[in-house]
Write a protein that holds these residues in place. Structure first.
Motif, PDB file in Angstrom:
ATOM      1  N   SER A  33       0.858  -1.191   0.000  1.00  0.00           N
ATOM      2  CA  SER A  33       0.000   0.000   0.000  1.00  0.00           C
ATOM      3  C   SER A  33       0.895   1.242   0.000  1.00  0.00           C
ATOM      4  CB  SER A  33      -0.882  -0.007   1.252  1.00  0.00           C
ATOM      5  OG  SER A  33      -1.100   1.314   1.717  1.00  0.00           O
ATOM      6  N   LYS A  34       0.667   2.124  -0.992  1.00  0.00           N
ATOM      7  CA  LYS A  34       1.500   3.326  -1.107  1.00  0.00           C
ATOM      8  C   LYS A  34       1.321   4.253   0.097  1.00  0.00           C
ATOM      9  CE  LYS A  34       4.089   3.634  -4.876  1.00  0.00           C
ATOM     10  NZ  LYS A  34       4.054   2.232  -5.217  1.00  0.00           N
ATOM     11  N   ASN A 219      -3.354  -9.824   9.599  1.00  0.00           N
ATOM     12  CA  ASN A 219      -3.002  -8.403   9.480  1.00  0.00           C
ATOM     13  C   ASN A 219      -1.672  -8.179   8.781  1.00  0.00           C
ATOM     14  OD1 ASN A 219      -5.399  -7.516  10.846  1.00  0.00           O
ATOM     15  ND2 ASN A 219      -4.444  -8.201  12.743  1.00  0.00           N
ATOM     16  N   LEU A 221      -1.743  -9.100   5.030  1.00  0.00           N
ATOM     17  CA  LEU A 221      -2.235  -8.837   3.670  1.00  0.00           C
ATOM     18  C   LEU A 221      -2.797  -7.433   3.502  1.00  0.00           C
ATOM     19  CD1 LEU A 221      -4.090 -12.180   2.781  1.00  0.00           C
ATOM     20  CD2 LEU A 221      -1.768 -11.489   2.194  1.00  0.00           C
ATOM     21  N   ILE A 222      -3.324  -6.839   4.580  1.00  0.00           N
ATOM     22  CA  ILE A 222      -3.917  -5.504   4.434  1.00  0.00           C
ATOM     23  C   ILE A 222      -2.903  -4.476   3.939  1.00  0.00           C
ATOM     24  CG2 ILE A 222      -5.952  -5.552   5.940  1.00  0.00           C
ATOM     25  CD1 ILE A 222      -4.307  -4.566   8.242  1.00  0.00           C
ATOM     26  N   TYR A 223      -1.621  -4.760   4.129  1.00  0.00           N
ATOM     27  CA  TYR A 223      -0.603  -3.799   3.677  1.00  0.00           C
ATOM     28  C   TYR A 223      -0.159  -4.051   2.242  1.00  0.00           C
ATOM     29  CZ  TYR A 223      -0.760  -2.563   8.503  1.00  0.00           C
ATOM     30  OH  TYR A 223      -1.224  -2.156   9.728  1.00  0.00           O
ATOM     31  N   PHE A 224      -0.715  -5.069   1.600  1.00  0.00           N
ATOM     32  CA  PHE A 224      -0.346  -5.395   0.219  1.00  0.00           C
ATOM     33  C   PHE A 224      -1.423  -4.901  -0.739  1.00  0.00           C
ATOM     34  CE2 PHE A 224       1.889  -9.574   1.740  1.00  0.00           C
ATOM     35  CZ  PHE A 224       2.836  -8.812   2.399  1.00  0.00           C
ATOM     36  N   ASN A 225      -1.034  -4.590  -1.983  1.00  0.00           N
ATOM     37  CA  ASN A 225      -2.059  -4.287  -2.980  1.00  0.00           C
ATOM     38  C   ASN A 225      -2.694  -5.595  -3.458  1.00  0.00           C
ATOM     39  OD1 ASN A 225      -0.452  -5.383  -5.020  1.00  0.00           O
ATOM     40  ND2 ASN A 225       0.220  -3.407  -5.812  1.00  0.00           N
ATOM     41  N   GLN A 229      -1.542  -9.481  -2.869  1.00  0.00           N
ATOM     42  CA  GLN A 229      -2.403 -10.364  -2.050  1.00  0.00           C
ATOM     43  C   GLN A 229      -2.656 -11.666  -2.801  1.00  0.00           C
ATOM     44  OE1 GLN A 229      -5.982  -8.876  -0.305  1.00  0.00           O
ATOM     45  NE2 GLN A 229      -5.010  -7.083   0.587  1.00  0.00           N
ATOM     46  N   MET A 250      -9.000 -10.001  10.822  1.00  0.00           N
ATOM     47  CA  MET A 250     -10.444  -9.744  10.844  1.00  0.00           C
ATOM     48  C   MET A 250     -10.951  -8.973   9.630  1.00  0.00           C
ATOM     49  SD  MET A 250     -11.579 -11.272  13.383  1.00  0.00           S
ATOM     50  CE  MET A 250     -12.097 -11.323  15.086  1.00  0.00           C
ATOM     51  N   LYS A 251     -10.113  -8.154   9.006  1.00  0.00           N
ATOM     52  CA  LYS A 251     -10.569  -7.352   7.870  1.00  0.00           C
ATOM     53  C   LYS A 251     -10.023  -7.891   6.552  1.00  0.00           C
ATOM     54  CE  LYS A 251     -12.834  -4.631  10.477  1.00  0.00           C
ATOM     55  NZ  LYS A 251     -14.314  -4.763  10.471  1.00  0.00           N
ATOM     56  N   PHE A 256      -9.616 -10.987  -3.347  1.00  0.00           N
ATOM     57  CA  PHE A 256      -8.725 -10.577  -4.434  1.00  0.00           C
ATOM     58  C   PHE A 256      -7.851 -11.738  -4.896  1.00  0.00           C
ATOM     59  CE2 PHE A 256      -9.245  -6.966  -1.428  1.00  0.00           C
ATOM     60  CZ  PHE A 256     -10.265  -6.356  -2.137  1.00  0.00           C
TER      61      PHE A 256
ATOM     62  N   GLU B  65     -11.565  -3.158   3.602  1.00  0.00           N
ATOM     63  CA  GLU B  65     -10.221  -3.262   3.059  1.00  0.00           C
ATOM     64  C   GLU B  65     -10.233  -3.258   1.519  1.00  0.00           C
ATOM     65  OE1 GLU B  65      -7.249  -3.295   3.683  1.00  0.00           O
ATOM     66  OE2 GLU B  65      -6.280  -4.681   2.338  1.00  0.00           O
ATOM     67  N   LYS B  66      -9.437  -2.342   0.913  1.00  0.00           N
ATOM     68  CA  LYS B  66      -9.230  -2.248  -0.538  1.00  0.00           C
ATOM     69  C   LYS B  66     -10.458  -1.780  -1.325  1.00  0.00           C
ATOM     70  CE  LYS B  66      -4.951  -3.707  -0.620  1.00  0.00           C
ATOM     71  NZ  LYS B  66      -4.754  -3.180   0.748  1.00  0.00           N
TER      72      LYS B  66
END
Lengths: 281, 193
Positions: A33-34, A219, A221-225, A229, A250-251, A256, B65-66
């Motif tokens: 994530s940028k 927590n 994958l949330i930092y990957f595009n 992912q 959880m999120k 994707f 998310e996303k």
């Protein structure tokens, strides 16, 4: 000739810096994530008293220990024991009974950071009588985090919170059974890591790690595009036996992933998925 | 006048009532997405979503998310996660450290929106008892976005608006109903259809 705005210049320099990190050291943050990377690196730039990402690039290319510091900044170190207790409760009820049917289950905790989730899992497995015959692989790309995870020594401030988490997670004993207090720190029972193998592993660039019965990656994958992912879920899919479990934060989701059809949902709120058996619909 | 892509709102103590009053006049085809950080206990269920959905014409949901944010929709930050805005108007959730003792933090939402889409963002600080949002609003202002703060006299808790006003020198200091009117004008300008 157009004049780039300060934000545009910053973003150009960011791309160049990430390219330098990749080419110089092999760590690939280009598909993170940028917004996340920008925040962390701006912090790194400021604490090092630098004026631009170009200066950060110059510093880390010529100074390996600064590169290590930067890696530490980019890894997520916010974690806790029995984070999201409801997740552990569901895991205990719905997944552990099935893991017990394997003689020697293997569990991979990917992105284990400083180890809190590893010890939480180990405690749960011990209470379910499964720890002794389970092999846990705990991996992270951050060397310093892995070192801390291996030691299993944490600040005492958080124990109250962890104790509440543990109880909500269906803990069967007293949480204090699992640690001893040394000054203002707690040392987690070293017996819990008897079957834990800590290792450096980078989800972005490294190959399959092991074939396992369950993967926990929470927590991260949330930092990957989306593309990254997808790639990481592919890696997990290759690493899981048929019928193996994948548990996420959880999120997080399989939305994707091109492999989402290979999984069935065990609990959508707690993000527990199971890789289907061959021929299973 | 600038053309805007996104409204970001930050609120703390007294925020729920203020948010409801602010958004009630907006129609369901309102031309901009709205992302909200309301300080909330990390353990709470996100009851705000249900409550606002029942009382507003706009669609209200928890930020996923996303997810790419869409006009006519209100996105509420989930308890215990920061919300980042990316350049393509997608959302990244984060479990990173608290900022201003808060997760979600208003500053984090505002800061990432400011950096990602600069002068195309509308930032609004409402009632609250801390300083979250002030620095983020300044970043939006510095990049030419539209900055609005609820008048401290009207706010249930005046501290957050007062600090935001002092720190960021916003374009407007208004009552909730005036902010609603301004949003309708701004969105109309953005979406002439």
């Amino acid at each position: 000739m157009k004049t780039p705005s300060p934000d545009e210049i910053n973003k150009i320099e960011l791309d160049l810096l990430l390219e330098a990190v990749y080419k110089g050291y092999g760590f690939d943050f280009r598909n993170y994530s940028k917004a996340h990377i920008l925040r962390r690196l701006t912090y790194f730039q400021n604490v090092n008293g630098l004026q631009s990402f170009s200066q950060v690039q110059d510093l880390i290319l010529h100074n390996k220990s600064k590169m290590k510091e930067l890696l530490g900044e980019l890894s997520i170190k916010v974690t806790e024991m029995f984070r999201d207790p409801a997740f552990y409760l569901t895991l205990r009820k719905r997944v552990i009974p099935l893991l017990k049917t394997y003689p020697f289950p293997k569990i991979w905790i990917a992105g284990c950071s400083t180890g809190e989730e590893v010890y939480s899992m180990a405690i749960l497995l011990r209470e379910e009588g499964l720890l002794k015959r389970t092999q846990i692989f705990a991996t992270d790309f951050n060397e310093k985090a892995i070192e801390k995870a291996k030691k299993g020594v944490y600040s005492i401030d958080k124990i109250k919170h962890y104790t509440v988490n543990y109880q909500k997670a269906g803990g069967k004993n007293s949480f204090s059974d699992y640690y001893r207090v040394i000054d203002n720190r707690v040392e987690i029972d070293p017996g819990l890591r008897q079957n834990v193998q800590f290792a450096l592993h980078n989800l972005v660039s490294d190959a399959k790690f092991e074939t396992v019965n369950m993967i926990s990656c929470r927590n991260v994958l949330i930092y990957f595009n989306k593309e990254l992912q997808d790639r990481v879920i592919n890696l997990f899919t290759d690493s899981l036996i048929n019928g193996g479990y994948l548990v996420l934060g959880m999120k997080e989701s399989l939305l994707f992933s091109s492999k989402s059809g290979l999984y069935k949902t065990i609990d959508n709120d707690r993000k527990i998925f199971q890789k289907k058996l061959l021929g299973e619909k | 006048m600038a053309r805007y892509k996104l409204v970001v709102i930050g609120a703390s103590a007294g925020g729920l009532t203020a948010i409801e009053k602010l958004l009630a006049p907006l129609p369901k085809d309102f031309g901009l997405p709205i992302v909200i950080v309301q300080h909330i206990s990390p353990d709470s269920e996100n009851y705000m979503v249900t409550l606002l959905n029942n009382n507003l014409a706009l669609r209200v949901k928890e930020a996923d998310e996303k997810e790419v944010v869409k006009p006519g929709t209100v996105y509420i930050a989930p308890p215990n996660f920061h919300v980042f805005i990316e350049e393509d108007l997608s959302i990244t959730l984060s479990v990173e450290e608290r900022v201003n003792f808060s997760r979600p933090s208003i500053d984090v939402l505002f800061e990432t929106a400011a950096i990602s889409i600069g002068n195309q963002v509308v930032g609004i600080v409402l009632t609250g008892g801390n300083q979250d949002g002030a620095m983020g609003l300044k970043m939006i202002k510095d990049r030419g976005g539209l900055t609005i703060v609820q008048s401290a006299e009207e706010a249930q808790v005046a501290i957050m608006p007062s600090i935001a006003i002092k720190t960021s020198h916003p374009d407007y200091v208004l009552t909730l109903s005036q902010i609603s009117d301004l949003l309708l004008r701004v969105a109309g300008d953005f979406n002439p259809m």
